[in-house]
Design an enzyme around this catalytic site. Structure first.
Site, mmCIF file in Angstrom:
data_model
loop_
_atom_site.group_PDB
_atom_site.id
_atom_site.type_symbol
_atom_site.label_atom_id
_atom_site.label_comp_id
_atom_site.label_asym_id
_atom_site.label_seq_id
_atom_site.Cartn_x
_atom_site.Cartn_y
_atom_site.Cartn_z
ATOM 1 N N GLY A 118 19.184 6.784 11.497
ATOM 2 C CA GLY A 118 18.047 6.851 10.589
ATOM 3 C C GLY A 118 17.692 5.544 9.919
ATOM 4 O O GLY A 118 16.893 5.515 8.981
ATOM 5 N N ARG A 121 -0.092 12.865 15.354
ATOM 6 C CA ARG A 121 -0.017 12.264 16.680
ATOM 7 C C ARG A 121 -0.535 13.238 17.740
ATOM 8 O O ARG A 121 -0.608 14.443 17.500
ATOM 9 C CB ARG A 121 1.436 11.903 17.000
ATOM 10 C CG ARG A 121 2.151 11.124 15.898
ATOM 11 C CD ARG A 121 3.646 11.375 15.928
ATOM 12 N NE ARG A 121 4.327 10.815 14.766
ATOM 13 C CZ ARG A 121 5.015 9.670 14.778
ATOM 14 N NH1 ARG A 121 5.136 8.981 15.885
ATOM 15 N NH2 ARG A 121 5.591 9.220 13.676
ATOM 16 N N ASP A 130 3.703 10.490 21.688
ATOM 17 C CA ASP A 130 4.110 10.641 20.286
ATOM 18 C C ASP A 130 3.839 9.383 19.480
ATOM 19 O O ASP A 130 3.997 9.383 18.255
ATOM 20 C CB ASP A 130 5.593 11.023 20.193
ATOM 21 C CG ASP A 130 6.500 9.989 20.838
ATOM 22 O OD1 ASP A 130 6.404 9.824 22.069
ATOM 23 O OD2 ASP A 130 7.289 9.351 20.128
#
Length: 453
Positions: free
Chosen positions: A127, A187, A253
């Site tokens: 992350g 998206r 994406d």
């Protein structure tokens, strides 16, 4: 908190979609927050330029909620094709939407993060974002903005004090959290996820949300949405080509339905007009090579059409999708004329000029930035040989958009080639010297001013 009450206009519009579109998350607790870049020019547009550095770090490094907007960060859900392979396990894995604001013109914008910690969609990732990745994203977005490409804007870069391990760069390496200002984070892959789950109600709701909040139209017509997205993504593809930019990962994406470029991982500015240049070392087949980007983005738009097929007839969707080549040709013509500093005339003549420029750049290998610098609003220099005669003839009779009266034109072209990017990072990494980085941002902005109307 010091804000501009005339400009600060918080929103929570995305909450109307409901919990099926996102997951509430918490930001990582970073060991430190050191401000490395703040975009006061962008902050002024949303009423946040008056924030002190201390308050900036609280809200954009520790992610204490801004007043009146989202009470908690949201990791958005989506799917997508990655190098033409469908992946149903995507979503915001190291970022979230932190706030929604309107700018001075009333446009809805998101503050979104990169490197803000793990989410339910992180899979095996940590992350986090490397500081080098954050520096590269600031440079890419600033350069594209200056060159007239619709792009997210790097709003903030904060070093976070962690040592990260990465397989594709020397490790351990420094960490950062980036905040970008974007016209939405919806998206093509957001629609694909709903289609994958056969969620017609969700598709209709998202279509209406995008049309109403991102396009300003009181409509829920999927045909209208596709036509607008086709227009905007064709304009994006044209902008990449005119800028000599290679995005590197044009997966579905990574395509915003507003046609705004974002998410700069592997990227390059091409030194010459070479259609085969790739940005991602793992793009072995050249799927997203410089010259294939219009094709790639058109293919992504087709995935939106496939998704919308669940709530629309096929024929009008196909018709909208088939308009992409014409939209692209008109947009790339306009974009290259803009870089040439010439006013548009008649489309066929404009197109002939652009084609002659593309042919000459490809055959001669003249650096892209050098050419556009030399020819902006003036005749092609005599040092360009006979192979440029077609360009000279095509330029004849075109009026300049504006004079070369900005100080930028007395210096050298502003390029962003990989060796310079690496040198800027080396100064930071080796000596914690940020002066080349800040000097480059200043030069880019000078170029943008010189090019703008």
């Amino acid at each position: 908190m010091p804000i501009d009450p005339q400009a600060y206009r918080p929103e929570t519009t995305i909450l109307a979609l409901g919990g099926g579109f996102y997951d509430p998350v918490e930001a990582a607790d970073f060991p430190q927050t050191v401000l490395r870049f703040r975009n006061d020019r962008a902050a002024d547009e949303v009423g946040l330029a008056a924030l002190s550095d201390e308050d900036w770090l609280v809200h954009l490094g520790r992610f204490e909620a801004l007043p009146g907007t989202l009470p908690q960060p949201l990791a958005l859900r989506y799917h997508g094709h990655q190098f033409r392979t469908y992946n149903p396990e995507l979503g915001d894995g190291r970022g979230f939407t932190f706030a929604q604001l309107r700018d001075r013109s009333g446009r809805l914008l998101d503050l979104g993060t990169k490197g803000s910690g793990q989410t339910p969609w992180s899979r095996f990732g940590d992350g986090r974002l490397t500081l080098k990745g954050g520096v590269r994203e600031v440079l890419a977005s600033e350069m594209l903005e200056a060159l007239g490409v619709p792009t997210s804007r790097s709003f903030s870069l904060i070093e976070t004090g962690e040592a990260l391990e990465r397989g594709d760069e020397p490790s351990p390496t420094r960490s950062a959290v980036l905040v970008r200002l974007s016209h939405g984070h919806i998206r093509i892959g957001t629609f694909q996820r709903l289609a994958y789950h056969r969620d017609e109600q969700g598709l209709r709701a998202l279509t209406a949300y995008v049309l109403r909040n991102l396009y300003g139209e009181d409509s829920d017509d999927p045909i209208r949405l596709l036509d607008l997205v086709v227009q905007r993504t064709a304009t994006l593809a044209a902008g990449y080509m005119a800028a000599g930019f290679v995005h590197g990962v044009l997966n579905s994406d990574n395509i915003n339905v507003t046609g705004e470029s974002f998410d700069y991982g592997p990227w390059r500015f091409a030194p010459t007009w070479d259609p085969a240049i790739v940005a991602a070392y793992f793009d072995h087949a050249g799927l997203y090579a410089f010259g294939r980007q219009p094709e790639a983005i058109h293919w992504d738009a087709m995935q939106l059409a496939v998704s919308l097929r669940q709530i629309s007839d096929a024929d009008p969707l196909i018709a909208a999708l088939d308009r992409f080549p014409d939209y692209y040709q008109r947009a790339v013509t306009a974009a290259i004329l803009w870089r040439l500093g010439r006013a548009q005339r008649e489309h066929e003549r404009d197109r002939a000029l652009v084609q002659s420029v593309e042919r000459a750049l490809r055959s001669t290998g003249v650096p892209i930035e050098r050419f556009f610098f030399d020819v902006f609003a003036q005749a092609l220099p005599a040092s360009y040989g006979a192979e440029w005669d077609d360009v000279r003839a095509a330029l004849d009779g075109y009026e300049p958009r504006r004079a070369r009266d900005h100080a930028f034109w007395t210096g050298e072209p502003c390029a962003m080639l990989i060796d310079e990017v690496e040198a800027i990072w080396a100064a930071i990494d080796r000596d914690d010297d940020w002066s080349p980085f800040h000097a480059k941002v200043a030069h880019i902005r000078q170029m943008g001013q010189a090019l703008s109307d």
